[in-house]
Motif scaffolding. Structure first.
Motif, mmCIF file in Angstrom:
data_model
loop_
_atom_site.group_PDB
_atom_site.id
_atom_site.type_symbol
_atom_site.label_atom_id
_atom_site.label_comp_id
_atom_site.label_asym_id
_atom_site.label_seq_id
_atom_site.Cartn_x
_atom_site.Cartn_y
_atom_site.Cartn_z
ATOM 1 N N GLU A 240 1.000 -5.444 9.542
ATOM 2 C CA GLU A 240 1.606 -6.743 9.798
ATOM 3 C C GLU A 240 0.535 -7.786 9.502
ATOM 4 O O GLU A 240 -0.467 -7.857 10.191
ATOM 5 N N TYR B 199 -3.412 -14.166 -3.290
ATOM 6 C CA TYR B 199 -2.981 -13.062 -2.431
ATOM 7 C C TYR B 199 -3.628 -11.734 -2.800
ATOM 8 O O TYR B 199 -3.115 -10.682 -2.460
ATOM 9 N N ALA B 200 -4.756 -11.798 -3.520
ATOM 10 C CA ALA B 200 -5.409 -10.572 -3.973
ATOM 11 C C ALA B 200 -5.725 -9.643 -2.804
ATOM 12 O O ALA B 200 -5.485 -8.437 -2.871
ATOM 13 N N ALA B 201 -6.252 -10.204 -1.701
ATOM 14 C CA ALA B 201 -6.654 -9.371 -0.570
ATOM 15 C C ALA B 201 -5.440 -8.696 0.058
ATOM 16 O O ALA B 201 -5.499 -7.519 0.445
ATOM 17 N N GLU B 202 -4.331 -9.416 0.156
ATOM 18 C CA GLU B 202 -3.118 -8.853 0.761
ATOM 19 C C GLU B 202 -2.519 -7.790 -0.161
ATOM 20 O O GLU B 202 -2.045 -6.748 0.299
ATOM 21 N N ILE B 203 -2.540 -8.055 -1.487
ATOM 22 C CA ILE B 203 -1.966 -7.096 -2.428
ATOM 23 C C ILE B 203 -2.748 -5.787 -2.383
ATOM 24 O O ILE B 203 -2.173 -4.700 -2.433
ATOM 25 N N ALA B 204 -4.058 -5.892 -2.235
ATOM 26 C CA ALA B 204 -4.868 -4.673 -2.125
ATOM 27 C C ALA B 204 -4.478 -3.879 -0.879
ATOM 28 O O ALA B 204 -4.419 -2.649 -0.902
ATOM 29 N N GLN B 205 -4.197 -4.593 0.208
ATOM 30 C CA GLN B 205 -3.786 -3.892 1.432
ATOM 31 C C GLN B 205 -2.421 -3.243 1.260
ATOM 32 O O GLN B 205 -2.183 -2.156 1.785
ATOM 33 N N ARG C 172 -1.225 -2.081 -1.514
ATOM 34 C CA ARG C 172 -1.446 -0.904 -2.348
ATOM 35 C C ARG C 172 -1.943 0.270 -1.496
ATOM 36 O O ARG C 172 -1.530 1.408 -1.683
ATOM 37 N N ALA C 173 -2.825 -0.032 -0.540
ATOM 38 C CA ALA C 173 -3.444 1.030 0.237
ATOM 39 C C ALA C 173 -2.609 1.459 1.441
ATOM 40 O O ALA C 173 -2.929 2.439 2.096
ATOM 41 N N SER D 228 -0.430 -6.872 -10.576
ATOM 42 C CA SER D 228 -1.358 -6.000 -9.859
ATOM 43 C C SER D 228 -1.133 -4.523 -10.148
ATOM 44 O O SER D 228 -1.962 -3.695 -9.814
#
Lengths: 378, 306
Positions: free
Chosen positions: A185, A195-201, A203-204, A229
């Motif tokens: 959340e 939003y790079a940091a959120e997109i990485a999350q 993905r993981a 991404s």
């Protein structure tokens, strides 16, 4: 002298005709006309003005000002409109944080507020006010609908929203109905552009679906970056994330995205069949949900004004509450807390004659109210 | 947290840092050489983004747009240097802040007048679309990698320019002793205009590149400007090397904070609360970092002049 004049005009107007509109109504429309949220405000203004124009009513004046999506500016404008312009009704604010800054002060000064969009939980429950109406929904509603929809086929959802009142309402609403697990959340900053940091999350996270409430420019930035991404997890959201004002900018990256809404362009009812072409003819673009909500807010005010004097707030709000309008949404009535009871649909982004738009795929809630109405005792 | 996620977030941090460096380098160069605080630097970033979006929409080529962003922001920089900034060198910082703040308002309203309130959009060039595989099974957008590369090249170029060329020698001389270099017969006015245009071009270049990731809109420069100021304060005002280290530090700390703080907090409080508090704390993190660094090294990490 001024009060005497007012009383005299009131007496005259009442005496002269009990028919429509003897009393002039002055409306202050505060909305976002610049910056990343400008698309929402322009649709709000245009939807509102379309209803006023169609009514042909010369006794209604609307003054419009840009709040630039800044709470402090919205408060200043509201004060000015109330104190020096002497408006009767305020309306138009798009954002919940701005609304929370303006509404308590406005209703305390005896002004009626009809919200065209923002509907924070705080004003729907215990702190509701007889002078505050919401013509749109309660903030949680569309998110609740997506929570219900996600139950069909999604087990683990990644959910995110901006960190402001409507963002919190959003994820609360989603979780109220979603029965699967929440992988993560995340609250982002309001107006965030990267939003790079959120997109990485995402993905993981191992989630099988993403629920993102990112209205206006935030959604555009997120969807464009998401498409680049390489993450293939399907994205869904409330109608705002894929509404008509942002779809052209997101482009084909939005195709297939599911969203919830209490209105869509292809909704089959008489009022909608008139509204959509009328809006297109007037402004040369398709209306968004914000335009519909503002259109209905204006219709509500016009309908009440034709039956009661705006100076008599008790009578005027009683007429407002009857919601005697033909909404492009179809059925529309007010709950006990003066928030709508309406049907909510799930839509899909499709390409219709080369234009991206939302198409209804199912009705998810019938006559849906909100979770806070019982707490509203006023 | 997996290895792939850590790598991806590190790259995100570096990419943000590189963008901030392009902004901060110009800002710190202008302060170092001319002693001027330029609040309108964010407006030059916006000019670059608008120029790139307009030219790319008109010609269909992102690359021409990028060239236009360099040219337009350098021209805008030179123009305001000659008309406004030049009169401010001898004044104190408060006058400079006031005048450059006025420039922000003029640029913002001017852009709104020219382009309207609706955001413009800029697409990523086809050559740089999509994602590439990372070690550890992750993927990373190619465009963001390209930004990192472009930023690194600019940093190298700036280093070469300042340490190896005649212009660089004059810039360094201007930093250490303004009166003396003028007395030696160097045309200081042209030098100042050149430096200002160079700083502006870097900001515009950053604006053009970021425009393809986000929407191009009026007022887009100010949030970046604030971060750029944090960067140069951390790095030491006037130091290019400080700007580079500071920018990377801010980029990585900000990105990692947004990822890690909610996770660490979720060990102590329910996840929903952790998300909220963690998100709020993460947005404060770089300012806390700045405060801590200033407490230890009041002149920043690499103070330019002793």
């Amino acid at each position: 002298m001024k009060t005497f004049l007012k009383a005299a005009t009131l007496a005259l107007s009442l005496g002269a005709s009990s028919l429509a509109m003897a009393e002039p109504v002055k409306i202050g429309l505060i909305t976002t006309l610049s910056g990343g949220g400008a698309g929402l405000g322009l649709d709000t203004r245009d939807g509102f003005m379309l209803a006023i124009k169609q009514s042909g009513n010369k006794d209604v004046t609307v003054i419009t000002e840009d709040d630039a999506q800044k709470p402090e500016l919205a408060v200043q404008i509201a004060d000015k409109m109330i104190q020096s312009e002497d408006v009767d009704i305020l309306t138009g604010i798009v954002w919940s944080n701005l609304l929370m800054a303006v509404v308590p002060g406005a209703v305390a000064q005896g002004k009626i507020y009809v919200s065209t969009n923002a509907a924070p939980a705080a004003l729907a429950g215990e702190k509701c006010d007889p002078l505050y109406f919401n013509a749109a929904y309660q903030n949680d509603n569309l998110h609740e609908a997506m929570g219900e929809y996600a139950n069909k086929g999604y087990k683990k959802m990644f959910i995110m929203a901006p960190n402001y009142p409507a963002g919190k309402d959003s994820l609360t609403g989603f979780k109220r109905y979603f029965k699967g697990t929440v992988a993560n959340e995340v609250y982002t900053q309001v107006g965030q552009t990267d939003y790079a940091a959120e997109i990485a999350q995402i993905r993981a996270s191992g989630a099988d679906g993403v629920f993102a409430f990112l209205p206006g420019g935030m959604g555009i930035a997120f969807m464009k970056q998401y498409a680049q991404s390489g993450v293939k997890i399907p994205v869904m959201g409330p109608g705002f994330s894929f509404s008509q004002d942002v779809l052209p900018a997101i482009g084909d990256a939005a195709l297939g995205a599911k969203a919830s809404g209490q209105w869509a362009k292809d909704l089959d009812n008489e009022a909608n069949k008139k509204f959509v072409p009328a809006f297109e003819k007037e402004y040369g673009r398709l209306p968004s949900i914000y335009a519909v909500q503002a259109y209905d807010a204006a219709q509500l005010i016009l309908s009440a004004a034709s039956k009661a004097s705006v100076k008599d707030t008790a009578a005027f709000t009683a007429e407002l509450k009857k919601a005697d309008i033909q909404s492009p949404r179809g059925k529309f009535k007010f709950n006990t807390n003066r928030h709508p009871i309406q049907d909510i649909y799930v839509t899909e982004v499709v390409k219709d004659g080369g234009v991206l738009t939302n198409k209804i795929i199912e009705k998810i809630f019938t006559d849906h109210g909100d979770a806070y109405a019982q707490a509203c005792k006023k | 947290m997996t290895f792939a996620l850590a790598i991806e977030q590190l790259l995100n941090g570096v990419q943000l840092g590189v963008m901030l460096f392009l902004m901060a380098a110009g800002l710190t160069l202008i302060f170092g050489v001319m002693g001027l605080i330029n609040l309108a630097h964010g407006s030059l970033y916006m000019v670059g983004a608008f120029a790139c979006a307009t030219v790319a929409a008109f010609t269909g080529s992102f690359w021409l747009g990028l060239v236009a962003s360099l040219a337009a922001s350098a021209a805008a920089g030179a123009l305001i240097e000659i008309t406004v900034i030049r009169r401010l060198y001898a004044r104190d910082h408060l006058d400079q802040v006031l005048a450059t703040f006025a420039l922000i308002l003029i640029f913002s309203e001017g852009m709104r007048w020219l382009f309207g309130s609706f955001p413009l959009y800029l697409d990523i060039p086809p050559l740089l679309e999509g994602a590439v595989a990372l070690p550890g099974g992750g993927q990373y957008p190619l465009y963001r990698l390209a930004i990192i590369l472009a930023g690194a090249l600019v940093a190298l170029g700036l280093y070469g320019l300042i340490s190896r060329t005649r212009l660089g020698m004059r810039i360094r001389a201007g930093e250490s002793d303004r009166e003396m270099i003028a007395a030696l017969g160097v045309d200081i006015r042209t030098l100042y205009t050149l430096v200002f245009a160079l700083g502006a071009a870097l900001a515009g270049f950053a604006g053009g590149m970021v425009g393809a990731l986000q929407s191009v809109q009026v007022g887009m420069g100010e949030p970046v400007l604030i971060l750029a100021f944090v960067v140069i304060v951390i790095g030491g005002i006037g130091s290019i090397k400080g700007a580079l280290i500071g920018a990377l530090l801010v980029g990585v700390v900000d990105t990692m904070g947004r990822l890690l703080l909610p996770q660490v907090l979720s060990l102590m409080v329910p996840p929903a609360q952790a998300g909220l508090i963690g998100g709020a704390l993460a947005s404060m993190l770089i300012y806390i970092l700045m405060a801590v660094i200033l407490a230890v090294k009041p002149r920043g990490l690499f103070p330019a002049q002793a």
